[in-house]
Design an enzyme around this catalytic site. Sequence first.
Site, PDB file in Angstrom:
ATOM      1  CG  ASP A 409     -41.280  61.006  69.197  1.00  0.00           C
ATOM      2  OD1 ASP A 409     -41.563  62.316  68.519  1.00  0.00           O
ATOM      3  OD2 ASP A 409     -40.239  60.458  69.081  1.00  0.00           O
ATOM      4  CD  GLN A 410     -49.088  57.647  65.936  1.00  0.00           C
ATOM      5  OE1 GLN A 410     -48.115  57.878  64.957  1.00  0.00           O
ATOM      6  NE2 GLN A 410     -50.238  57.000  65.770  1.00  0.00           N
TER       7      GLN A 410
END
Length: 563
Positions: A409-410
Amino acid sequence: MSREHRLSANRASDEVADYKYQGYCPRTGQQYALPRTALARAVAQGLMAQLQAANPLEGKMYGVLLVQTADRETRVLKAFSGLWQGRSQVAGWVPPIAGREQVALQEARTLDQLATIKDRLLGLQQLPDRKTYARLQDEQARDRTQLNQTHRDRKQTRDRQRQTLAHTLTGAALTEALAALEQASRGDKAELRQFKQQWRDRLTPLETKIQAADAEIAALKQQRRDLSRQLQTEMHAAYRLTNFAGESVALQTLAQRGNLPTGTGDCCAPKLLHAAAQLSLKPLAMAEFWWGPAQSDKQPGEFYGACAERCQPIMGFLLSGLSAQVLASAAIPVGAQHAAPLQPPQTGGIQPGLEITVLYQDPWIIAVDKPAGLLSVPGRYCDRADSVLARLRLTLPQDAFLQPVHRLDQDTSGLLLLALDADTHRQLSQQFAQRQVAKTYQAIVMGQVSNSSGIIDLPLWGDPTQRPRQGVNWQQGKPSQTKFEVLDCEREHTRIAFYPLTGRTHQLRVHAAHPQGLNAPIWGDRLYGQGAPGQRLHLHAQSLQFVHPHRKDAIALNSAVPF
């Protein structure tokens, strides 16, 4: 061409750039670049003031290009991405790239069809029968639990009665009494069969409807893919781009070098550069920004670079022919590298302060330490171009293979593994899919966790109406399991080691936050908890263990936990 700005050509071209649009000429392999300078930003901010007065209702990307005429006079071109209030041509703005009008009718029809499909998909995904089915399943589970308990109680009573009868009765009387107890046992079994049949009669019609809806969803998604692919092919054949070397080619020609999505050529940068080339103007500097209501990570007034999917692949062709903008390329030499900081190259939407560290590299794989806040791969739009993949690709030869084997995930930091050839990517992906890769994450969660270790088993489903959130869904969710272990406890926080057995989107975040999981959101999780703006997500991919796809030895990679 806008005549509102008459600027100094020297000032426009000699300033220090805070970003460069760049790419390789597909014919010569030469690298070209066009800067975003302080003056370009200032001109863009002037356009922002005009837009603020116009108060546009939709958010979109806008761009300005500083150009020099044959008379050495500096002017400004301006563009908007896509359509402006439903129109492709607006006085004072550069026109769309030629060719769109040839497919306008087909595009309108296809967009109408896609909108109809979208509405139908939402209707099928939100089918009332799904909620009824879920409610009945919960009711069935409760009733079954109660019935099982009743049967257990009866069995224990019969067992006690058998012991008593064995001590108090003999002969025919004992046989008759035991037969009565057996009859009661068979009665319980018959009651269970009747219970199951009654629930089958109630649930089967709903299951049939849901299965039919799911089959229609699959068919509609395939139809949507086919329509989009057909429109994309027709648009790529119709669009023609012009560069500063005087070359004019169909977008389809450039698409042969790699898949280009629908909408390529409709962003600001291609429109501006194409218009300047057709008017024989010399580009000096360019800047793109978002204006209008915020959308996802797009913020009004923020500057962004070339989007990775639509603009970056054609940027080299569009810039080809510029005389004084050649840059020397930089490449990572093949061979193992350890803890080598990789400075962000000048690519789309670079976020300052987010450095990538190369932890391991050989001729087949590369492992990096991804910082929190940086995407693993480029997003679909201009504001989400900066990523690990985009940065690393600019350090390798143009046609070099590079693909991540998994995603983070970012907001998650830590180990990210990428393959340098297709066979390695296939083999490593297979190891991940077959759960042969050992993964360890560390997190700090909010509050206390009741169990010191365990397995969380909650199926996850991405509701299309709640994107990007994932939720627990016992009917439609995909199996998702996470082992966990408490490492340390403080008054308000608990440090956890997670060992994901599956790799679903947001799996650890949902399993931590959900009441049936740890019931303790990860610290800083703005999506599933109460993270404050600017606070990082305290989730880190700490280690990976796998078998090297070519050397066949065990590889163990580790990344230091930064919190």
